[in-house]
Motif scaffolding. Structure first.
Motif, PDB file in Angstrom:
ATOM      1  N   ASP B 234     -11.498   3.130  -4.872  1.00 23.09           N
ATOM      2  CA  ASP B 234     -11.725   1.633  -4.312  1.00 23.09           C
ATOM      3  C   ASP B 234     -10.124   1.296  -4.552  1.00 23.09           C
ATOM      4  O   ASP B 234      -9.216   0.991  -5.008  1.00 23.09           O
ATOM      5  N   PRO B 235      -9.881   0.827  -3.314  1.00 30.43           N
ATOM      6  CA  PRO B 235      -7.973   0.644  -3.344  1.00 30.43           C
ATOM      7  C   PRO B 235      -8.057  -1.300  -4.137  1.00 30.43           C
ATOM      8  O   PRO B 235      -7.044  -1.370  -4.635  1.00 30.43           O
ATOM      9  N   ARG B 236      -9.338  -1.902  -4.024  1.00 31.41           N
ATOM     10  CA  ARG B 236      -8.669  -3.061  -4.709  1.00 31.41           C
ATOM     11  C   ARG B 236      -7.901  -4.031  -4.073  1.00 31.41           C
ATOM     12  O   ARG B 236      -7.572  -4.936  -3.572  1.00 31.41           O
ATOM     13  N   THR B 237      -6.717  -3.835  -3.491  1.00 32.06           N
ATOM     14  CA  THR B 237      -5.791  -5.003  -2.511  1.00 32.06           C
ATOM     15  C   THR B 237      -5.964  -3.555  -1.333  1.00 32.06           C
ATOM     16  O   THR B 237      -4.779  -2.465  -0.753  1.00 32.06           O
ATOM     17  N   VAL B 238      -6.396  -4.573  -0.418  1.00 30.03           N
ATOM     18  CA  VAL B 238      -5.791  -4.101   1.547  1.00 30.03           C
ATOM     19  C   VAL B 238      -4.702  -3.703   1.962  1.00 30.03           C
ATOM     20  O   VAL B 238      -4.096  -3.218   2.300  1.00 30.03           O
ATOM     21  N   LYS B 239      -3.370  -5.139   0.856  1.00 32.11           N
ATOM     22  CA  LYS B 239      -2.122  -4.780   1.453  1.00 32.11           C
ATOM     23  C   LYS B 239      -1.610  -5.740   0.449  1.00 32.11           C
ATOM     24  O   LYS B 239      -1.704  -6.629  -0.012  1.00 32.11           O
ATOM     25  N   PRO B 240      -0.942  -4.916  -0.540  1.00 31.92           N
ATOM     26  CA  PRO B 240      -0.220  -3.758  -0.211  1.00 31.92           C
ATOM     27  C   PRO B 240      -1.236  -2.707  -0.644  1.00 31.92           C
ATOM     28  O   PRO B 240      -1.984  -2.920  -1.426  1.00 31.92           O
ATOM     29  N   LEU B 241      -1.243  -2.202   0.176  1.00 31.75           N
ATOM     30  CA  LEU B 241      -2.076  -0.568   0.010  1.00 31.75           C
ATOM     31  C   LEU B 241      -2.317   0.897  -0.596  1.00 31.75           C
ATOM     32  O   LEU B 241      -0.967   0.870   0.213  1.00 31.75           O
ATOM     33  N   ASP B 242      -2.578   0.656  -1.519  1.00 30.78           N
ATOM     34  CA  ASP B 242      -2.341   2.061  -2.318  1.00 30.78           C
ATOM     35  C   ASP B 242      -2.480   3.672  -1.719  1.00 30.78           C
ATOM     36  O   ASP B 242      -3.760   3.923  -1.740  1.00 30.78           O
TER      37      ASP B 242
END
Lengths: 319, 327
Positions: B234-242
Motif C-alpha cells: 500500500d503506497p499510502r501516498t500517490v505522490k510522492p510515490l515510494d
C-alpha cells in the motif's frame, strides 16, 4: 479631500514610472528581446496609482495578466520586473514566472495572474487571513471588466460580503475583455451595479482621474479596515494598447481611441499639479528624467543579468 | 491502544492539529455543528473550535479552494474541505493553475494547505460522487496526494499532511469510513512517501490503494489456499510515490499486479506499471497486469457499479494469468 503634497508628487512619479516602463516593454518586445507575450497597461496608470497610494506596505494586492502597473504602484522594483520579463535568473521569479506571474510577497504582491478572474478568490483568502490574524491589513483585488463575468467573481465577492472581509474589488473597466467589447457581454452600464446583488456598497469613478480614484479607494479601504466588509469600485478607463502586443486592434473604432487618448491621465495630472502649485514644470521634467534613467538602468540590469541554469527548472516545486 | 473508525481517526487528527497549531482552520460546505460533513469527519469540531476556525462556506468551490490558497500564502494553514473529490472539477482553475504559485514565483512562497475530499465508488453515488482521480491529480505538479487505507494510516498521514508546507490532497475512501482499527494512545505521525507492506509474500506483488488494499488482502487469502503467496503493498501516498519499496518487492517476486479503482486509461496504475517497466524490467518474470475499472463513467445501479469496480475475483484472475497455482 486634502492629499499631502508629498503624496501627490509620489503619485505622479508612480504614474510616470508605469508609463515609461510599459512603453519600454512594448519596444523591447517588438525588438524581440522579451520572450512569450506581454499585456501593456498604458492609459490605465491612474487606477493602479490612485488605488495603491492608499495601501500600507503590508497590505495585499492580487493582480491580473495586465499587472505591471499594479506591481509598480505597490512598490515593485522595475529592474527586477524587467529582468523577469527578460527571463533572467535575477528576475522576481528567477525566470520561472514571466510577465503574468510576477510577485513580491515582501510587498504584499500576491502575484499577477495568467487566468482572468484567477486572483479574486486568492484575494478573499488573504483578506480572511488578515481578519483571522487581526492585523488590520487590507486587500485590493484588481480585476478587469472581463473578469467580472467569471464565476469566481460571484463566488468570491459573495463570500467576502458574507464574512465582512477587508477586501476592495477594483474593476478596471477598459471597455474590452481581450478583443470583445464589455457592452456585448454585460447588460449593466455600470459593472459596479453588480454590488447590489451581494449587499455591498458600489462606487463608479473616473479611472483616468488619479485623485478621484484615490478618494474612492480611501473610503473603501477605511471601511475594510473598520471591519465593515468589501466594496466594489469600478474605474472607467481605456486600454491604449491591444490585448497583447502585436494585437492589430481591428475591433476598436479609431475615434474612440483618439477620444480616450485626449483624456491621457498622466499629462492631465501634471497639469493639475502645476496649476495648483504642487510642483513646477521643471520639477515634472526632473521626475521624467529620473524615471527615464531608472528604466534605462532596469533594461541594462536585465540585459546584463545571467540566464538561469537550465537545471534550475527542477527547483522550487516543493517547499 | 484504542479502537477508532476510519472517519473518527480523521476527526481525531484534525482535532489534534487544530489544538496544536492555531493557524490551522477548516473551510468548506456543511462542516459545522448541524452535519459535520457528509461523513461526519468534522463532527464536534465546530463546538470545540468555534465558527471562526470551522468555517461553513457558501456552495462556492472556487472560493473555498481559492480562499485556502490566499490564506496559505499569507500565513495561515488552511484545510479546504471539498466534500467529494469530484467537486474539485468545480474549482478546476484553483487546482490546476493557482496551486502552482510557489513555482511560478520562483520559490518565494509556501502554500501549506490541505485539501480533504472523499473518493470512491461502492455507495451507488453515480458518476459525480464516486471518482478516485488519482491519475488525474498526480499529473498536477506541486500537489502531493495521500490515500489512506486504514484508520491508523489515516490519522498519522493526515497529521503529516497538515504540517506539510505544500498543498496536499488528502483523499479518503467513502466505503472505509466505518472501518475499525487500532490507534495508539500516544501521538504519532506517518511520513508522506513511505509505503506500507500490508502483507508479505513471495510469489506476486500486488500494489493497491485505499479500498483496493482490502480487496487485495482478501484475494491474497484465497490465493494462499491455492499455494500462491501474495505481497500487498500500500503506497499510502500517490505522490510522492515510494517506488523503492515496490521495486524491492518486484525484485523478490518477479511479478506485479496493480489494482486501481479508476478507469484504466490515464490511471495511476499506468504510472506504476511504467516505473517498474523502466526501472525493474530485468526482475520481471511475467508481464505487468493492471486490474482497473473499465473506461466508462461510474454507473449508478448497484449491479452496474459492482461490475465497474475492480473486484477480488478480477484480481485473482489476473494473478492466475501470470502465476500458476501449485498443483
Amino acid at each position: 479631500m486634502h492629499i499631502e503634497k508629498e503624496k501627490l508628487i509620489e503619485m505622479y512619479r508612480t504614474m510616470v514610472r508605469i508609463r515609461e516602463f510599459e512603453e519600454r516593454v512594448s519596444k523591447e518586445f517588438a525588438a524581440g528581446n522579451i520572450p512569450g507575450f506581454v499585456h501593456i497597461y498604458t492609459g490605465e496608470e491612474a487606477v493602479a496609482t490612485g488605488v495603491c497610494a492608499n495601501l500600507r506596505k503590508d497590505d495585499y494586492i492580487t493582480s491580473t495578466h495586465r499587472g505591471h502597473g499594479h506591481l509598480i504602484a505597490k512598490g515593485g522594483r522595475t529592474d527586477l520586473m524587467m529582468a523577469e520579463l527578460y527571463g533572467r535568473r535575477t528576475g522576481y521569479c528567477r525566470g520561472k514566472g514571466g510577465s503574468m506571474h510576477i510577485a513580491d510577497t515582501e510587498l504584499g504582491i500576491l502575484g499577477a495572474n495568467g487566468i482572468v478572474g484567477g486572483g479574486i478568490n486568492i484575494a478573499g483568502g488573504a483578506a480572511l487571513s488578515a481578519q483571522m490574524r487581526g492585523t488590520n491589513q487590507a486587500v485590493v483585488c484588481f480585476l478587469g471588466d472581463g473578469a467580472s463575468n467569471r464565476g469566481t467573481f460571484h463566488e468570491g465577492v459573495n463570500m467576502a460580503a458574507c464574512w465582512n472581509l477587508p477586501v476592495v474589488y477594483v474593476i478596471e473597466n477598459n471597455l474590452y475583455a481581450e478583443k470583445t467589447r464589455i457592452t456585448d457581454t454585460a447588460r449593466v452600464t455600470n459593472l459596479a451595479d453588480r454590488a447590489t446583488a451581494y449587499g455591498i456598497p458600489d462606487v463608479t469613478v473616473d479611472g483616468n482621474d488619479v485623485t478621484a480614484v484615490y478618494e474612492a479607494i480611501h473610503e473603501a479601504i477605511s471601511r475594510a479596515r473598520q471591519g465593515k466588509g468589501p466594496t466594489l469600485v469600478e474605474c472607467k478607463t481605456y486600454r491604449w494598447h491591444g490585448h497583447f502586443e502585436g494585437d492589430r486592434q481591428t475591433y476598436k473604432p479609431k475615434e474612440e481611441a483618439e477620444a480616450w487618448k485626449k483624456k491621457d491621465p498622466v499629462p492631465a495630472f501634471r497639469k493639475k499639479l502645476i496649476e495648483t502649485g504642487v510642483f513646477t514644470q521643471a520639477d515634472a521634467e526632473r521626475i521624467h528624467q529620473m524615471i527615464a534613467d531608472e528604466i534605462e538602468n532596469a533594461v541594462k540590469f536585465a540585459r546584463e543579468s545571467p540566464l538561469p541554469a537550465p537545471e534550475e527548472t527542477l527547483e522550487d516545486v516543493y517547499a | 491502544m484504542k479502537e477508532l473508525r476510519y472517519n473518527q481517526a480523521i476527526s481525531e487528527a484534525l482535532d489534534e492539529e487544530m489544538a496544536r497549531d492555531p493557524s490551522v482552520f477548516i473551510m468548506g460546505e456543511d462542516i459545522g455543528e448541524h452535519w459535520g460533513g457528509p461523513f461526519g469527519q468534522f463532527h464536534g469540531l465546530a463546538e470545540k473550535y468555534g465558527t471562526k476556525r470551522i468555517r461553513e462556506t457558501p456552495i462556492s468551490e472556487t472560493a473555498i479552494l481559492g480562499g485556502a490558497i490566499g490564506a496559505a500564502a499569507t500565513g495561515l494553514r488552511p484545510i479546504a474541505a471539498m466534500m467529494f473529490v469530484d467537486f474539485l472539477g468545480v474549482s478546476g482553475d484553483e487546482l490546476l493553475n493557482q496551486l502552482q504559485m510557489r513555482y511560478m514565483f520562483g520559490g518565494k512562497i509556501k502554500l501549506p494547505l490541505t485539501i480533504i475530499a472523499v473518493t470512491g465508488a461502492g455507495a451507488a453515488a453515480a458518476a459525480q460522487h464516486s471518482k478516485s482521480l488519482y491519475g488525474w491529480l498526480m499529473n498536477i505538479q506541486s500537489l502531493k496526494i495521500v490515500a489512506p487505507a486504514t484508520p491508523y494510516d489515516a490519522k498519522g498521514l493526515l497529521k503529516t499532511a497538515i504540517r506539510d508546507d505544500n498543498p496536499v490532497a488528502f483523499l479518503t475512501h467513502k466505503m472505509l469510513g466505518g472501518m475499525k482499527g487500532q490507534i495508539p494512545e500516544e501521538e504519532y505521525t506517518i511520513p508522506l512517501g513511505q509505503a506500507d507492506t500490508k502483507r508479505e509474500g513471495k510469489d506476486v506483488t500486488v500494489v493497491a490503494l485505499a479500498l483496493m488494499v482490502h480487496r487485495a488482502l482478501n484475494a491474497a487469502k484465497k490465493l494462499e489456499e491455492q499455494g500462491i503467496s501474495i505481497e500487498v503493498i500500500d503506497p499510502r501516498t500517490v505522490k510522492p510515490l515510494d517506488k523503492e519499496t515496490i521495486i524491492q518487492s518486484v525484485k523478490k517476486t518477479g511479478r506485479l499486479v496493480i489494482m486501481d479503482e479508476e478507469p484504466k486509461t490515464g490511471s495511476w496504475a499506468g504510472e506504476v506499471a511504467a516505473i517498474i517497466a523502466e526501472e525493474a524490467f530485468d526482475y520481471l518474470d511475467a508481464p505487468i497486469k493492471r486490474v482497473c475499472a473499465p473506461d466508462t463513467p461510474i454507473p449508478f445501479s448497484p449491479v452496474l457499479e459492482k461490475f465497474w469496480m475492480p473486484s477480488e475475483e478480477a484480481l485473482i484472475k489476473a494473478v492466475l494469468e501470470i502465476k500458476k497455482p501449485k498443483a
